[in-house]
Every structure is written in structure tokens, then in C-alpha cells.
Design a protein around this motif. Structure first.
Motif, short mmCIF file in Angstrom:
data_model
loop_
_atom_site.label_atom_id
_atom_site.label_comp_id
_atom_site.label_asym_id
_atom_site.label_seq_id
_atom_site.Cartn_x
_atom_site.Cartn_y
_atom_site.Cartn_z
N THR A 265 94.19 100.60 20.71
CA THR A 265 94.44 101.63 19.70
C THR A 265 93.75 102.93 20.10
O THR A 265 92.61 102.92 20.55
CB THR A 265 93.92 101.16 18.32
N ASP A 271 98.38 115.39 16.76
CA ASP A 271 99.76 114.96 16.60
C ASP A 271 100.73 116.02 17.10
O ASP A 271 101.13 116.92 16.37
CB ASP A 271 100.03 114.64 15.11
N ALA A 276 103.13 109.97 22.51
CA ALA A 276 103.44 108.58 22.87
C ALA A 276 103.69 108.46 24.36
O ALA A 276 103.19 107.56 25.03
CB ALA A 276 104.67 108.10 22.09
N GLN A 295 103.06 103.73 15.73
CA GLN A 295 102.38 105.02 15.58
C GLN A 295 102.37 105.38 14.11
O GLN A 295 103.41 105.36 13.45
CB GLN A 295 103.09 106.10 16.40
N ASN A 296 101.18 105.66 13.60
CA ASN A 296 101.04 106.01 12.19
C ASN A 296 100.52 107.43 12.08
O ASN A 296 99.66 107.83 12.86
CB ASN A 296 100.01 105.09 11.53
N THR A 297 101.03 108.14 11.10
CA THR A 297 100.44 109.44 10.85
C THR A 297 99.05 109.25 10.25
O THR A 297 98.86 108.45 9.34
CB THR A 297 101.30 110.24 9.86
N THR A 303 97.13 111.58 14.74
CA THR A 303 97.91 110.36 14.58
C THR A 303 97.16 109.20 15.22
O THR A 303 96.30 109.39 16.09
CB THR A 303 99.30 110.54 15.22
N ASP A 304 97.46 107.98 14.77
CA ASP A 304 96.87 106.77 15.36
C ASP A 304 97.96 106.02 16.10
O ASP A 304 99.05 105.80 15.56
CB ASP A 304 96.27 105.87 14.26
N PHE A 305 97.64 105.63 17.32
CA PHE A 305 98.64 105.04 18.19
C PHE A 305 98.15 103.68 18.67
O PHE A 305 97.04 103.55 19.19
CB PHE A 305 98.85 105.98 19.39
N THR A 306 98.97 102.63 18.46
CA THR A 306 98.57 101.26 18.83
C THR A 306 99.67 100.58 19.62
O THR A 306 100.86 100.77 19.33
CB THR A 306 98.29 100.42 17.56
#
Lengths: 410, 410
Positions: A265, A271, A276, A295-297, A303-306
Motif C-alpha cells: 500500500t 492525486d 497508478a 485505489q481510494n480517494t 490518494t491511497d493505492f493498494t
């Protein structure tokens, strides 16, 4: 009189005794009045023995030469099975992939079948012979021997069944069918009489490795009825069919899970377009396979990217992600290898609302925290801590009424 | 720049280390500026391992299936040698017999080569590649895999050399050439620099099993210069040539012997037409191979008939002969397994009278009784009691000046 293609894997032909047992099984099908084409793998251990010889010579052997080397494994099995059939009074003939012209592209070690010339096989069947074909291999337009990659014998069988317009393609393995989930995790898991190609694809790609995934795609594409059976026990196995042929469809067919996932993560990435790609591009270039991507705002325009990768690639991926996160000015990188992905699979969920909600409630009732969620048309996957695997699978198995009736349990 | 066909037998490629040594040797020939085509056998023990698997299934397996089975042995070696060459920076490609279209008849297990399509090989050579071809095998007009019988890799090599119009066909073995006689019997035996095809044929058929006899016939017929060398030591080996190319010809080239003979004699057979056939016909029908055949006029209008067979067939032949002798009203049947056949071989004896007389005198001087005599254009064979083998060979070796000069020993 039907035309059946039967495929036997390495364990099923692992010794001369087992080859004899396969011959007996083939002859029973003949006695039932069916024409039979048999596809075989190399005797178990043989492919590894050959690869080991090659590696003693060269760490990364030429792929063309490697294919020519390992293709001998299946050729040996075809000749031995053909002899075993003849000994039992059944006319038979063996063929290599090249001999029945299983034409492939030239991607050695992972070739794709382009066409099959069936006239030799058809002539033999007309003459009352059982035809034994080497799985896993073909020949390219230059006449070079190619192989289809590990598990490619399943693909050979399905491709032959499609080319011959066979009534059924039977894949004999060491399990007696496809189960609602892994019986080692949930003893009340139940063998499915049938499952759709799409469900099977989801089950296979999620770690229920009964069939090679490419063979299932192939069977679906060419509408070849596929049946998974045990070569060590009698039984109807599981039939894999088109959706519209399924008469009575449960909402959920099964629960798949995959222990071999690790999560990475990146929190607090500014953002902007291309985030990505900035993270996943270098990962993909390093030949690391990525499974789930979320990907969540987040807050503050970040943004948080997992995403998840296989355990074996975790350390390498972490290094790449850390480097990229720094370039992007991300707040934090974290990872977790102690996770498991659990998925409900079923074409029935298309027409049934509330499956996801019910799944989340079952897990909540057991105090199981969900780390990631991902959904597709016929599956819902969640990532949870790996310690919850058994509890989660059993609770879901019961809640979605997949359990075998008490009376039928051993 | 010459084109050389090199053939390596099972012992020469018996391990990955030895395959590496073969690769080194091939590369030395390339570095000397020659184009090289390599023909290989199966790794030692591999063919027997495969036959053993087949026999576990069926005592007399179908010959077509057996050929497909055992042909994998050579295929494995070709791929491994090709890898070993590539590892050393030498471009190489392996081929099965079917891939280079070594077209044979359909006599499985003992097929005969009909033609070879050389264009694939020629293209590879032009591209700077070493071409590695599986020996011992071919393909019939139906596309079935065939094999040429034990030792058939020699024949493959000679046939390829003939088809490619190669400058030399080199047969690498575990001996460093053809000797005047067996060095285990006569330590002063000497390696011949050259020998004619005809002499080689006589030597080979008499038990000096350096080369498969069919390959020598083939080489003679197509005038392929053949050289026998050691794959474990450097040296010029022995060149096998046409008679008229031999510059300085000794009268006698060598002394061959065969311990595996047994003698059967029918005495006092009424001498009428068809006697020989009456006795030998039933023997041949029982698939017993007969070597020497002698018939002498006896007394009282009767004749004495003698022939030799291999030890393994002796008892069976004796039974048949006793039965026939009774029918024919013969006086007596006798047999002897404690015999040995010794032969002088040399194209030079054509133009030298008195060779036979000298041979008989040498044996008489040593008090060795001769039981049978048989002569052909380039050989004289005698049968004596087996206890005289060493004495006879050494006496003849010295008398015909075959001994190595003292200085060159040890």
C-alpha cells in the motif's frame, strides 16, 4: 456412440502399474460403446528429471532445445499406454504432437495451438483404434517441436476435443471433481455436479488449481463439455458447462481462496493523472504479476493505492514501490504478507442482490476485519488476515448453504 | 574448409560431463575451420531403461510403439549436446530423424534408410550452426517413427555423410582405432592407420565389433571416407578407405576371432541332391543364424556335413539336426561348443599365393589341430579348439609381421 477425449496427468501415469490402470479405464469406455482419444502427460517426475539434466548443462537453456528435450516425456507415456492397451487386446496407436500436426505458434515453452489436422485420428477411430496423443506439445510451421507450458496437456485435450467435435472432454486428476471449497479447510465441502465455465475460471484463477486455466478458457470458447474426474476412483466428477445449460443454479457455487498473496500500500500519493501507472509500470516491467489493484480517494487531495502480488515477488515489489513513492512524494509505504484472499463465486449472484452485503455481515458477525474488497460480475473477493482463513471459509460455506447434507458425510 | 560428420556413441555421451567433452571436441573441429554435423546415440543405459519399461508392460511390445518409445533416447541427447554447444558460444540446432526427414522403409526396429532431405542441414551449416542429429532413427512415409536397429547410429552418420557429400565421417568410440587383433589377446597388437572397407567388413563380421557392419557396407557403397577414433583420447584413429586409395598395403591387415561359435556335424549322410537343404532348411526356419558351412565327400557314397551356429542356438540346432539326421539315415551327429574361429583378413592375399599354406604351417608348428577351414577372397578362417586361441593368434600375429615395433610399446 459418443466420441470421448480423456486426459490423464502425470500422477495417473506415474508407473507401469498406473498406466495399466489407465488402459483398463479406457477399455471400459470402449466397451460402453464410445470412441476414445487419450491425451497423456509425462510420467510424474520425468519432466523435472529432464529439466534438471538441461540445467546441469546450462542455467538458462535455449527454449527450442528445451522443448525438444522435455517433449520426450509425453512421447514415452504414449508408447507405453499404447502397448498396455494392445496387451489387453485393444487396438491402439500413439502419436506425438508433431505427428498429429498440433500446429502452434513459435513461442517455445508457452506455445499456443493454432490448428489440428484430425484426419489421421479420424481414420484410426474408424478402424476401431484408441488413439493416444502426447499432451503438452505441438510443432510450429518450421517443424520445430514446441511445448504449451506447464499443465498444457489439459489444453491439448480440450483443443483435440474441439477439433474432433467430441461429445465430452474428460480430465482425470487425483481429485474426484470440483468442490464448493477446499475440503482440507472445510470438511463439509461438497463435490459439485456441475459448474459453469465462467465460475470455473474464477475458481481456478483464485487458487483452486484443478485445471489449467487456459484449457477452461479454450473449452468455453469452443463449447467443449469438460468433465473433471478422478483416475483413482469411480464417480461422475464435475461437468463444466455453458451457463444456459445449467438447470438448477445455486446462487453461489463455491468459495475459493488464495494464501499466496501479499499486499503493498502507498498512502498519501498526490492525486494526479498517471499515479497508478507510475507505481505499477515499473512493477510490471520487472515481470511481477499483480493481482488485485485498488485505489481510494484519500484526504487532502491525496490518494491511497493498494495492490497484491505473489509472496515470492513481495520483497522485489516493495523495493520498486518505495523508490517510486519517493519520486511521487507519497506519505508512506506499507506491506503485509500475512493475508489471504477469499472469494465467493457464482453466476447466480448476477440476479441476486445482497450477496455482498450478506458476505460482509457473516464476516462481521465473526469479528473478521476486511482489509480489501474487490468485486466482479460473478465473484466477490475480500482480503483478510490469514489467521481468519478457516473461520471465514467455514462461516461463509454454511451461510450460503454449500454444506453437504449431514447424512452424506462419511 | 571441409564438411565433417562426427558420430558419438552412448558411452561418449553417457553423462552431462561427457556431453560437455563432446561439445569441446566439436568446437575444436569448428575452430580448425570445418563445418560439423554431429550424430549422437542415446546416453548409455537409456535405451535399455526404456526397453525395460516396455517389457514390464508387454513381453513382445508392438514394434511401432517400441520405436516411438526408444527414439526418445537420442532426442534427449541431441537437445543436451546442442545446449552444451550454445553454452560454449557455438550456434547449434538439434533435430530428430523425422525433422531432417531421414526417410526409411516401414521395417520397425530394423528400418533401412531410403533418402535424406539435406536442405535444412545445409541451411544451418551456411548460417554457421553445428547441426546435431539423432542417430538410430528415421521416419517412414506415413510419418511413423522408425529405428534402424542396435548400432544404427553408425549407419545414420554414414548415410548423412553420403547425402551431404561430406569429406569424412568420423565414428568416435571407446577405442582409438582398428587393431591388427584384440590387444587383450595379443598385447603387441598394433593400431592400423588405414584399412579397406572389405577388410573392415570381414573384421567386423568376425567379431571385431568396432563398427556396425551395415554402416561399413553403406560407407563402401557410397565411398564415404570413414574414420574410427577415440572420444576419450586424441589421435588419428583408423581411416577406412577404398582399396585403390591404399598406398602401401600389407598382405595381412589383421587377425579376427570369434569365440561365440559352436560346431555341429552330421557324418555319413547318404550323398544325394538336397541333403544340405534338408539339414539347414529347418535350422534357418527356426531363425537360427548359421555361420560356416562345410560339406566333404565321405566314404561309401556318403557325405559329412558341418556347420557352426552361435552358442545360444546350439542346443536348439542340435535337436533339429538330430531329427533331420534320423530322417536322412545319417550315421552320426556330433557337436562341439569348445571351439573358436580365427581368421586372417587382408586384401593383399589376393595377389600373394601361399598365405593359407603359411597359416597352416604356423599352426602345425605349434601343434594346433585345425578342425575346419573356410576361405574367401580376402580371408582365411580356421576353427580350432578354444584353448588354443591365444597361442594361435600370437603366433600368427608374429609370423605375419603384424607386431608393433618393440620401441613403440608402453
Amino acid at each position: 456412440m459418443a466420441l470421448i477425449v480423456q486426459k490423464y496427468g502425470g500422477t495417473s501415469v506415474g508407473s507401469v502399474e498406473r498406466i495399466g490402470a489407465v488402459a483398463d479405464r479406457v477399455i471400459r469406455a470402449r466397451q460402453a460403446g464410445d470412441d476414445v482419444v487419450v491425451v497423456v502427460s509425462a510420467m510424474s517426475g520425468e519432466t523435472n528429471r529432464l529439466i534438471d539434466l538441461a540445467k546441469q548443462i546450462q542455467e538458462r537453456p535455449c527454449e527450442r532445445e528445451l522443448d525438444s528435450l522435455i517433449a520426450t516425456g509425453e512421447q514415452v507415456t504414449t508408447a507405453l499406454l499404447s502397448m498396455a492397451l494392445q496387451k489387453r487386446g485393444q487396438k491402439a496407436r500413439s502419436y506425438t504432437g508433431a505427428q498429429v500436426k498440433i500446429l502452434t505458434d513459435s513461442a517455445f515453452n508457452k506455445a499456443r495451438i493454432q490448428s489440428i489436422d484430425t484426419h489421421v485420428i479420424t481414420d484410426d477411430l474408424k478402424a476401431g483404434r484408441v488413439v493416444v496423443v502426447a499432451g503438452f506439445q505441438g510443432v510450429n510451421a518450421n517443424g520445430d517441436i514446441t511445448t504449451l507450458g506447464r499443465g498444457g496437456s489439459d489444453t491439448s485435450a480440450v483443443a483435440l476435443a474441439a477439433a474432433l467435435n467430441a461429445d465430452e472432454c474428460q480430465i482425470y486428476t487425483d481429485v474426484d471433481g470440483v468442490y464448493t471449497t477446499d475440503p482440507r479447510v472445510e470438511p463439509r465441502a461438497r463435490r459439485l455436479d456441475q459448474i459453469t465455465f465462467e465460475e470455473m475460471l474464477e475458481m481456478a484463477s483464485l487458487g483452486s488449481k484443478v485445471l489449467q486455466i487456459r484449457s477452461v478458457e479454450f473449452a468455453g470458447k469452443y463449447n467443449v463439455p469438460l468433465r473433471v474426474l478422478s483416475s483413482f476412483a469411480d464417480g461422475p466428477g464435475t461437468l463444466i458447462t455453458l451457463e444456459d445449460e445449467v438447470v438448477e443454479q445455486a446462487v453461489i457455487s463455491g468459495i475459493a481462496f488464495n494464501r499466496d498473496e501479499a499486499q503493498l500500500t502507498v498512502n498519501g500519493v498526490p492525486d494526479s493523472p498517471g499515479v497508478a501507472y507510475s507505481i505499477l509500470g515499473p512493477v510490471a516491467e520487472s515481470n511481477i504479476e499483480v493481482d488485485m489493484v485498488l485505489q481510494n480517494t484519500g484526504r487532502d487531495g491525496t490518494t491511497d493505492f493498494t495492490f497484491t502480488v505473489q509472496h515470492v515477488d513481495y520483497e522485489k515489489a516493495l523495493g520498486i514501490v518505495r523508490e517510486q513513492a519517493e519520486k511521487l512524494g507519497a506519505r508512506e509505504v506499507s506491506g503485509n504478507t500475512k493475508i489471504v484472499k477469499i472469494s465467493l463465486v457464482g453466476v447466480g449472484m448476477r440476479s441476486h442482490a445482497g450477496i455482498a452485503a450478506k458476505m460482509f455481515k457473516v464476516l462481521a458477525d465473526e469479528q473478521i476485519n476486511i482489509r480489501m474488497i474487490s468485486t466482479s460480475e460473478i465473484k466477490i473477493s475480500v482480503v483478510v488476515d490469514d489467521k481468519y482463513l478457516e473461520l471465514a471459509v467455514r462461516s461463509l460455506h454454511e451461510a450460503f448453504e454449500l454444506d453437504a447434507p449431514i447424512a452424506s458425510i462419511g
